[in-house]
Design a protein around this motif. Structure first.
Motif, PDB file in Angstrom:
ATOM      1  N   SER A 154     -21.798  25.001   5.057  1.00 62.45           N
ATOM      2  CA  SER A 154     -22.319  25.743   3.901  1.00 62.45           C
ATOM      3  C   SER A 154     -21.571  25.409   2.616  1.00 62.45           C
ATOM      4  CB  SER A 154     -22.261  27.248   4.175  1.00 62.45           C
ATOM      5  OG  SER A 154     -20.920  27.637   4.397  1.00 62.45           O
ATOM      6  N   GLY A 155     -20.383  24.878   2.732  1.00 60.61           N
ATOM      7  CA  GLY A 155     -19.602  24.552   1.544  1.00 60.61           C
ATOM      8  C   GLY A 155     -19.834  23.158   0.996  1.00 60.61           C
ATOM      9  N   TRP A 156     -20.680  22.394   1.627  1.00 59.39           N
ATOM     10  CA  TRP A 156     -20.928  21.023   1.174  1.00 59.39           C
ATOM     11  C   TRP A 156     -21.666  21.027  -0.161  1.00 59.39           C
ATOM     12  CZ3 TRP A 156     -21.893  16.280   4.584  1.00 59.39           C
ATOM     13  CH2 TRP A 156     -21.012  16.249   5.657  1.00 59.39           C
ATOM     14  N   ALA A 157     -21.316  20.101  -1.016  1.00 53.99           N
ATOM     15  CA  ALA A 157     -22.007  19.925  -2.299  1.00 53.99           C
ATOM     16  C   ALA A 157     -23.405  19.369  -2.045  1.00 53.99           C
ATOM     17  CB  ALA A 157     -21.224  18.971  -3.193  1.00 53.99           C
ATOM     18  N   THR A 158     -24.322  19.709  -2.911  1.00 53.79           N
ATOM     19  CA  THR A 158     -25.706  19.258  -2.766  1.00 53.79           C
ATOM     20  C   THR A 158     -25.794  17.738  -2.698  1.00 53.79           C
ATOM     21  OG1 THR A 158     -26.495  21.218  -3.932  1.00 53.79           O
ATOM     22  CG2 THR A 158     -28.009  19.354  -3.805  1.00 53.79           C
ATOM     23  N   GLY A 159     -25.057  17.070  -3.546  1.00 53.03           N
ATOM     24  CA  GLY A 159     -25.089  15.604  -3.561  1.00 53.03           C
ATOM     25  C   GLY A 159     -24.635  15.007  -2.239  1.00 53.03           C
ATOM     26  N   ALA A 160     -23.621  15.616  -1.626  1.00 52.42           N
ATOM     27  CA  ALA A 160     -23.126  15.128  -0.336  1.00 52.42           C
ATOM     28  C   ALA A 160     -24.175  15.331   0.757  1.00 52.42           C
ATOM     29  CB  ALA A 160     -21.832  15.837   0.038  1.00 52.42           C
ATOM     30  N   VAL A 161     -24.870  16.453   0.707  1.00 53.98           N
ATOM     31  CA  VAL A 161     -25.918  16.713   1.695  1.00 53.98           C
ATOM     32  C   VAL A 161     -27.066  15.722   1.523  1.00 53.98           C
ATOM     33  CG1 VAL A 161     -27.610  18.407   2.520  1.00 53.98           C
ATOM     34  CG2 VAL A 161     -25.305  19.149   1.908  1.00 53.98           C
ATOM     35  N   VAL A 162     -27.435  15.447   0.282  1.00 47.09           N
ATOM     36  CA  VAL A 162     -28.501  14.481   0.011  1.00 47.09           C
ATOM     37  C   VAL A 162     -28.088  13.094   0.493  1.00 47.09           C
ATOM     38  CG1 VAL A 162     -29.766  13.292  -1.827  1.00 47.09           C
ATOM     39  CG2 VAL A 162     -29.522  15.780  -1.882  1.00 47.09           C
ATOM     40  N   LEU A 163     -26.854  12.710   0.232  1.00 42.01           N
ATOM     41  CA  LEU A 163     -26.350  11.408   0.670  1.00 42.01           C
ATOM     42  C   LEU A 163     -26.347  11.319   2.199  1.00 42.01           C
ATOM     43  CD1 LEU A 163     -25.189   8.719  -0.267  1.00 42.01           C
ATOM     44  CD2 LEU A 163     -22.925   9.767  -0.199  1.00 42.01           C
ATOM     45  N   LEU A 164     -25.877  12.364   2.857  1.00 42.89           N
ATOM     46  CA  LEU A 164     -25.873  12.382   4.317  1.00 42.89           C
ATOM     47  C   LEU A 164     -27.298  12.338   4.862  1.00 42.89           C
ATOM     48  CD1 LEU A 164     -24.419  12.608   7.051  1.00 42.89           C
ATOM     49  CD2 LEU A 164     -24.561  15.093   6.784  1.00 42.89           C
ATOM     50  N   GLY A 165     -28.205  13.080   4.255  1.00 44.06           N
ATOM     51  CA  GLY A 165     -29.600  13.063   4.695  1.00 44.06           C
ATOM     52  C   GLY A 165     -30.224  11.682   4.565  1.00 44.06           C
ATOM     53  N   THR A 166     -29.912  11.003   3.466  1.00 42.50           N
ATOM     54  CA  THR A 166     -30.419   9.649   3.245  1.00 42.50           C
ATOM     55  C   THR A 166     -29.860   8.695   4.303  1.00 42.50           C
ATOM     56  OG1 THR A 166     -30.629  10.067   0.884  1.00 42.50           O
ATOM     57  CG2 THR A 166     -30.565   7.757   1.575  1.00 42.50           C
ATOM     58  N   ALA A 167     -28.561   8.773   4.523  1.00 41.87           N
ATOM     59  CA  ALA A 167     -27.930   7.907   5.529  1.00 41.87           C
ATOM     60  C   ALA A 167     -28.473   8.210   6.923  1.00 41.87           C
ATOM     61  CB  ALA A 167     -26.414   8.084   5.490  1.00 41.87           C
ATOM     62  N   THR A 168     -28.659   9.470   7.216  1.00 47.23           N
ATOM     63  CA  THR A 168     -29.197   9.865   8.519  1.00 47.23           C
ATOM     64  C   THR A 168     -30.594   9.294   8.713  1.00 47.23           C
ATOM     65  OG1 THR A 168     -27.894  11.894   8.561  1.00 47.23           O
ATOM     66  CG2 THR A 168     -29.850  11.842   9.949  1.00 47.23           C
ATOM     67  N   GLY A 169     -31.429   9.402   7.702  1.00 47.46           N
ATOM     68  CA  GLY A 169     -32.781   8.852   7.786  1.00 47.46           C
ATOM     69  C   GLY A 169     -32.783   7.344   7.979  1.00 47.46           C
ATOM     70  N   LEU A 170     -31.870   6.664   7.286  1.00 46.03           N
ATOM     71  CA  LEU A 170     -31.785   5.209   7.430  1.00 46.03           C
ATOM     72  C   LEU A 170     -31.338   4.814   8.839  1.00 46.03           C
ATOM     73  CD1 LEU A 170     -30.196   4.271   3.994  1.00 46.03           C
ATOM     74  CD2 LEU A 170     -32.502   3.707   4.784  1.00 46.03           C
ATOM     75  N   VAL A 171     -30.337   5.487   9.362  1.00 48.18           N
ATOM     76  CA  VAL A 171     -29.846   5.171  10.703  1.00 48.18           C
ATOM     77  C   VAL A 171     -30.898   5.516  11.762  1.00 48.18           C
ATOM     78  CG1 VAL A 171     -28.088   5.715  12.449  1.00 48.18           C
ATOM     79  CG2 VAL A 171     -27.412   5.366  10.063  1.00 48.18           C
ATOM     80  N   ALA A 172     -31.519   6.681  11.635  1.00 53.45           N
ATOM     81  CA  ALA A 172     -32.555   7.073  12.594  1.00 53.45           C
ATOM     82  C   ALA A 172     -33.715   6.079  12.566  1.00 53.45           C
ATOM     83  CB  ALA A 172     -33.046   8.486  12.307  1.00 53.45           C
ATOM     84  N   GLY A 173     -34.102   5.661  11.380  1.00 48.30           N
ATOM     85  CA  GLY A 173     -35.180   4.673  11.257  1.00 48.30           C
ATOM     86  C   GLY A 173     -34.799   3.329  11.858  1.00 48.30           C
ATOM     87  N   ALA A 174     -33.544   2.934  11.680  1.00 43.63           N
ATOM     88  CA  ALA A 174     -33.079   1.676  12.267  1.00 43.63           C
ATOM     89  C   ALA A 174     -33.071   1.745  13.791  1.00 43.63           C
ATOM     90  CB  ALA A 174     -31.682   1.345  11.743  1.00 43.63           C
TER      91      ALA A 174
END
Length: 109
Positions: free
Chosen positions: A59-79
């Motif tokens: 819950s303490g994560w910054a919005t930008g960090a969550v967006v970055l993690l979500g992007t990376a997660t999507g890229l890895v899952a897609g790969a």
């Protein structure tokens, strides 16, 4: 426990998506039904990656960090999804193993 649930969800989702996609593939490839298996095998590991990324931020994560993690997660899952399905793509046009004559007639690639 959550990994098993994520993989189970991936198996069900992959099978349903594969069924719908195999219907679209009819007339395009020789064995569209094999796409159901490819999708059912590819989605479980991809879904585990998605759940891992979705449950990592606190819950303490910054919005930008969550967006970055979500992007990376999507890229890895897609790969992961792409790598597993790519291994099975040749089977969509391969002859049936139950038809030995088709193996002889199959053109070399």
């Amino acid at each position: 426990v959550w990994r098993l649930r994520a993989a189970s969800l991936g198996r069900v989702s992959g099978t349903l998506l594969g069924l719908a996609q195999s219907w679209v593939l009819r007339g395009t490839v020789r064995r569209p039904g094999r796409w159901v298996l490819a999708s059912a095998l590819a989605w479980p590991p991809a879904m585990v990656v998605i759940f891992l990324g979705a449950t990592a931020p606190g819950s303490g994560w910054a919005t930008g960090a969550v967006v970055l993690l979500g992007t990376a997660t999507g890229l890895v899952a897609g790969a992961v999804l792409g790598a597993v399905t790519a291994l099975l793509l040749p089977s969509l046009d391969s002859p049936s193993p139950r038809d030995p004559a088709a193996l002889v007639r199959a053109p070399a690639r």
